[in-house]
Design an enzyme around this catalytic site. Structure first.
Site, PDB file in Angstrom:
ATOM      1  N   ASP A   1       0.852  -1.182   0.000  1.00  0.00           N
ATOM      2  CA  ASP A   1       0.000   0.000   0.000  1.00  0.00           C
ATOM      3  C   ASP A   1       0.890   1.235   0.000  1.00  0.00           C
ATOM      4  OD1 ASP A   1       0.994  -0.316   2.514  1.00  0.00           O
ATOM      5  OD2 ASP A   1      -0.906  -0.092   3.565  1.00  0.00           O
TER       6      ASP A   1
ATOM      7  N   LYS B   1     -15.520   6.479   0.198  1.00  0.00           N
ATOM      8  CA  LYS B   1     -14.446   7.438  -0.086  1.00  0.00           C
ATOM      9  C   LYS B   1     -14.866   8.891   0.170  1.00  0.00           C
ATOM     10  CE  LYS B   1     -12.089   4.448  -3.391  1.00  0.00           C
ATOM     11  NZ  LYS B   1     -11.165   3.956  -2.378  1.00  0.00           N
TER      12      LYS B   1
ATOM     13  N   ASP C   1      -2.165  -2.259   6.968  1.00  0.00           N
ATOM     14  CA  ASP C   1      -2.191  -1.814   8.365  1.00  0.00           C
ATOM     15  C   ASP C   1      -3.601  -1.628   8.910  1.00  0.00           C
ATOM     16  OD1 ASP C   1      -2.947   0.393   6.933  1.00  0.00           O
ATOM     17  OD2 ASP C   1      -1.226   1.633   7.490  1.00  0.00           O
TER      18      ASP C   1
ATOM     19  N   ASP D   1      -7.691  -4.660   5.729  1.00  0.00           N
ATOM     20  CA  ASP D   1      -6.609  -5.348   5.025  1.00  0.00           C
ATOM     21  C   ASP D   1      -6.437  -6.781   5.505  1.00  0.00           C
ATOM     22  OD1 ASP D   1      -5.879  -3.147   3.464  1.00  0.00           O
ATOM     23  OD2 ASP D   1      -4.619  -2.322   5.052  1.00  0.00           O
TER      24      ASP D   1
END
Length: 1076
Positions: free
Chosen positions: A418, A525, A792, A796
């Site tokens: 990432d 988002k 993290d 994930d």
């Protein structure tokens, strides 16, 4: 407290009394201690997230082939959340006013069983059998039994004590290997031991028309359960009544602390995500409700996940697969040679020389073959080698959660990283701002606000006001402090600091009270706040309101902040920087804003749009007081997230870590394809990747439209081509280089396009979701890639768990660290050390396979000479004199150029391949055996027993060959091997580097020389002490037999130095192709 509550009628109102929210937290301590069970608070969310993603994909007919199909099918078939309340009650045959009758509950309890999660079967016997018979244990145990039989009764009337001693020694070896296996199993996490603490002891139900408190284990499907603040949900419950403030803490399952509202109607097709289902084990943190139980015990979501979490993983690491293959090869060779010896004995020796080898002697010869082939010290060497490497990595702030994962990292050929916090410092700051298409930096904006006319300044100030209001970060400490710490994620912290630099964010926030908030997440988002104006004495409208706004006291302010490609389609107006009312956002105006976004993104900026709108009170439900907890309020706010006014854009910079470019260079030089998987805009992601050296040519990067949708090639050929794509010479002119693909484009790719995408050397995945990250990992693994993934966040976890090597950052969430195999506690650059030592582990394990002691057995059977190395001495070599030199090589530093090699092809490169076996048995084994044999026969020659009197005699040896002379000759053979192992050790320390380049000095490896001396000392200890001489049939030897083998060892070193020189000088020559 009484077991039963006094008889009382149920609540008459369909609505339950509201409860005041309280801060209820579930604190679960996490430990990695072997003796303390690992708590499930960080383990269960991994399985929940993975199960939820697979369930969502199954509903879209995209089920992952590696998904737990049984659990997913069962959950996908459930439709309780889709049913109306009346239908759900009718299906369970329960009356909402009375609940279940007691006889009815008793019958269901007899059928459904208790509401308890069954502990997993302990399988103690299976574990013990695995420890004892795993690896070489079965062969060694069989050999020990054979030795006992050869001692008695087959050895009667004169049983040999040496056979008994050999049997006991083999049993000790089996016990040691079993103990190591048991110790390794002790590191397995124990989740089920802590599950009971997450479930309630008793609950309040409605039965026979009365409320009663019953044990949670007594619940049955159809029970009506009351849920109140502070109580844990006892089973999977379909809510049928709920107060407006009903909230559940699902962190035990999801890992997220944000409370989830309880609703009566379905909010999501996924039963794990909908809000009208209360899942077992979750905590009610506010409000109250009534629900009907539809699943209990092992059938609950909690029960399914608990079983998945506690089940031992079945997937083998690359190292475990290689060791298993090596065990099978060695066992096969040993069995084959043993069978040949038995055939020779039965067809030839027993008939022609009946007194030479009896049945007892044959069994001992078979055991000798097993002992000669099996490296008894290998399991200990492997474990200690990996433990040493893991300890070395811990000094570099790399935590390995399993020992074998170190070698897996050395095999990685694709690294999916990432961006934020891994490649960058996660220390963002606002670099640029824009109002409409007028851009400036932060300092210039402050100057423009001060110098602009009132109308223009009014519009410009709105940027800072919206940045402060629509923000999840907060300042720590009082406003009077000169420098205050910001608490929040990097993006919100940077935007809040920007707002504070322009105007007091505390003053702006004081005028607005949030009544509803939608936090930012990787799917939507954007972040959204709905706020109510706090009245002030002066009555002046506060920012971001302007003179042209029509704002009544009961109106609300909606502010949004998020990705431009998500929010801009929801906007209809834009603020002009010169002041005045908003302008219509025409296609031309929209394009001007997008041009600013793309220009900043190409410079590596993270671009966010800030927008707002005034929400008139009459746009909200007209049911009196504003009820933010009412059913449908979330949907109402979602509908209001439209017709927004673009206040401005902010461009944030998250600088690269200083050492990231060098880290990427080393990884790519090691043949690892470095991919970026991020949620950022494609242009931003490509710009950062170019700065880091991941993308070579940002201007020539391909896009999804460049992927050809051709027919797929043959599967095996395709895998070979894709595996070859990860070689270090990836820069060939015809090799595809850089490409950027968004998450939306990824979902539209065909199989052939995915194949073409996976062949690129430089890939940036932008605007991806956690679901797509998991899909990327699976797709690469299906194409013969060994994939490492960094992450993290909680979301994930599925990708980290699915990867061959999951890597979490030390600053990440507990759930991510639990799902990962490795944790980088500090800098990402430490991965270079981990890669190097991962490859070193594999090289060092090859070095532990020295040579075979098979020659004395074969000569004994084929040409009839005495066996010049006793079986017990073979054991001493394998588990004593060889182990310390082997372990000393675990301390060897990596050879130069180790990271210049391509990653190991796990499908073709084996731990024990033909080249290694040729080197170990054909070169070193033959050389050492011939030297040792010549020394022992020379010793007998000096004693008056020439070789001619022994060869082809098959037991008819001279009378001078007494047991004491034979034992001394065997000891000569034994010490020749021990001393020649010094040369073996010095030459095997490196595969290609010269001993002059990496000498066995104290500064390089302090253990090499002491290990060689200790090996000799162990041999002397067992050969010169009278007690051991009688049991192990060992003897002391003449002094010259210590020094002559030293010349052989030196010759072995010189011969291997010649081989290494040829490999370095002619890397494509015959010697190099045959080199191990």
């Amino acid at each position: 407290m009484q077991d039963d509550i006094e008889s009382q009628p149920p609540p008459q109102s369909p609505r339950l009394a509201a409860h005041t929210p309280s801060d209820v937290a579930l604190t679960v301590r996490h430990t990695l201690s072997f003796s303390t069970p690992v708590q499930p608070a960080t383990r269960l969310p991994i399985e929940f997230r993975t199960l939820s993603l697979h369930l969502e994909h199954s509903q879209q007919a995209q089920l992952d082939p590696k998904a737990p199909k049984g659990a997913i099918k069962d959950l996908s078939d459930l439709d309780w959340h889709k049913l109306p309340v009346d239908e759900a009650l009718r299906r369970l045959a329960v009356a909402p006013q009375r609940g279940l009758d007691s006889p009815q509950a008793a019958r269901r309890a007899a059928t459904a069983g208790p509401n308890a999660i069954s502990p997993p079967p302990r399988r103690v016997l299976r574990k013990v059998l695995g420890w004892v018979f795993g690896g070489f244990g079965s062969l060694l145990l069989a050999a020990s039994i054979v030795c006992f039989l050869a001692w008695k009764p087959l050895g009667n009337p004169h049983p040999q004590a040496s056979n008994l001693a050999l049997a006991v020694v083999l049993l000790v070896v089996v016990a040691l290997q079993a103990a190591f296996s048991a110790w390794q199993d002790a590191s397995t996490s124990r989740v089920m031991a802590s599950i009971r603490g997450l479930l309630p002891a008793d609950v309040v139900v409605l039965r026979d028309g009365l409320q009663a408190r019953v044990p949670a284990a007594a619940l049955v499907p159809g029970d009506l359960v009351y849920v109140a603040m502070g109580q844990k949900v006892p089973a999977d419950v379909r809510l049928i009544e709920a107060t407006g403030d009903l909230r559940f803490d699902r962190s035990v399952l999801t890992g997220e602390s944000e409370a989830v509202a309880g609703r009566i109607d379905k909010t999501d097709d996924n039963i794990l995500e909908t809000k009208n289902i209360a899942l077992q084990g979750t905590l009610c943190v506010s409000g109250s409700g009534l629900g009907v139980v539809f699943q209990i015990g092992d059938n609950t979501v909690f029960g399914r996940i608990a079983k998945m979490s506690s089940a031992a993983g079945t997937a083998l690491t690359t190292l475990q697969r290689e060791i298993l293959r090596f065990v099978l090869i060695i066992a096969g060779l040993a069995t084959l040679v043993a069978i040949l010896i038995v055939i020779l004995w039965a067809a030839w020796l027993r008939r022609k020389f009946p007194s030479y080898i009896n049945t007892s002697g044959l069994l001992i010869d078979v055991v000798s073959v097993m002992v000669a082939f099996i490296p008894e010290g290998l399991p200990i060497a492997v474990t200690l080698s990996l433990a040493k490497v893991a300890h070395t990595l811990s000094r570099h702030k790399v935590l390995c959660k399993s020992l074998s994962i170190v070698e897996t990292l050395g095999s990685v050929n694709v690294l999916c990283s990432d961006k934020t916090g891994t490649l960058t410092q996660n220390r963002m700051h606002v670099e640029d701002v824009a109002v409409y298409d007028t851009t400036c930096d932060k300092q210039a904006l402050r100057e423009r606000v001060d110098a602009a006319p009132a109308a223009a300044a009014e519009n410009l100030r709105q940027l800072a006001a919206v940045a402060a209001i629509c923000n999840a970060a907060t300042f720590e400490g009082s406003p009077s402090e000169e420098k205050r710490t910001i608490i929040g994620d990097a993006t919100d912290s940077a935007i809040l600091q920007f707002a504070e630099d322009l105007a007091s964010s505390d003053a702006v926030r004081a005028r607005w009270r949030h009544i509803h908030k939608v936090p930012f997440n990787s799917k939507t988002k954007y972040m959204l706040t709905l706020s109510k104006l706090v009245p002030a004495p002066d009555g002046a409208p506060p920012a971001p309101l302007a003179a042209w706004d029509t704002f009544a006291p009961d109106d609300l302010l909606l502010c949004a902040k998020g990705a431009p490609d998500i929010l801009l389609p929801r906007c209809t107006h834009v603020l002009p920087p010169a002041g005045g009312a908003p302008l219509h956002l025409t296609p031309a105006a929209r394009q001007r804003i997008v041009a600013v976004q793309e220009r900043w993104a190409a410079q590596g900026r993270r671009v966010l749009v800030l927008a707002r709108r005034v929400v008139p009170r009459d746009a909200l439900p007209k049911d009196g007081a504003l009820d933010v907890y009412a059913d449908g309020f979330d949907e109402c706010v979602a509908e209001l997230n439209a017709a927004l006014v673009v206040v401005g854009l902010v461009g944030l910079i998250d600088p690269l870590k200083p050492d990231i470019a060098e880290t990427v260079r080393i990884c790519r030089g090691a043949g690892i394809r470095f991919f970026v998987v991020t949620g950022d805009h494609p242009a931003t992601a490509v710009a950062i990747a170019a700065q880091a050296g991941i993308i070579s040519d940002a201007r020539g990067v391909h896009h999804a439209s460049d992927l050809l949708d051709t027919a797929p090639v043959d599967a095996d050929k395709e895998k070979d081509e894709l595996a070859a794509a990860s070689d270090a010479d990836a820069g060939a002119p015809d090799a595809p280089q850089g490409i950027v693909v968004t998450g939306a484009e990824l979902d539209t790719l065909s199989r052939a396009q995915e194949d073409a995408l996976c062949a690129y050397q430089e890939v940036v995945f932008a605007r991806t979701t956690p679901e797509q990250k998991l899909r990327i990992v699976r797709a690469l693994q299906a194409r013969a890639c060994v994939v490492a993934v960094t992450g993290d966040g909680v979301n994930d976890a599925p990708a980290l768990r699915a990867a061959d090597c999951g890597i979490a950052m030390g600053s990440g969430s507990d759930v991510a660290r639990e799902a990962a195999d490795m944790v980088l506690l500090e800098d990402f650059s430490a991965i270079v050390v981990a890669l190097e030592y991962g490859r070193l582990v594999y090289d060092n394990l090859k070095k532990t396979i020295f040579f075979s002691e098979l020659m004395p057995i074969l000569l004994n059977v084929l040409i009839g000479v005495p066996q010049m190395l006793s079986n017990i001495q073979m054991i001493l070599i394998c588990i004593a004199t060889d182990v310390l030199p082997a372990l000393s090589m675990c301390l060897e530093p990596p050879e130069s150029g180790l990271l210049a090699r391509p990653p190991r092809d796990v499908r073709k490169e084996r731990l024990a391949d033909g080249r290694l076996l040729l080197h170990a048995y054909g070169f070193l084994g033959v050389a050492e055996s011939l030297c040792a044999m010549s020394m022992s026969f020379w010793f007998l020659q000096r004693r008056g027993i020439p070789f001619s009197s022994l060869a082809l005699k098959f037991g008819n040896w001279p009378a001078e060959l007494t047991n004491d002379v034979l034992y001394e000759a065997q000891s000569v053979y034994f010490f020749t091997l021990v001393v020649m192992q010094w040369g073996n050790l010095l030459s095997t320390r490196t595969r290609r580097s010269s001993i002059l380049q990496q000498p066995p000095s104290w500064a390089i490896n302090r253990a090499t020389i002491p290990a060689a001396l200790c090996a000799l000392a162990i041999g002397i200890f067992f050969s010169y002490i009278p007690a051991f001489q009688n049991v192990f049939q060992t003897r002391g030897i003449p002094a010259e037999h210590f020094f002559i083998p030293m010349t052989f060892a030196l010759a072995l070193v010189l011969l291997d130095e010649t081989r290494k020189l040829a490999v370095r000088r002619w890397p494509s020559g015959l010697v190099a192709r045959l080199a191990w």
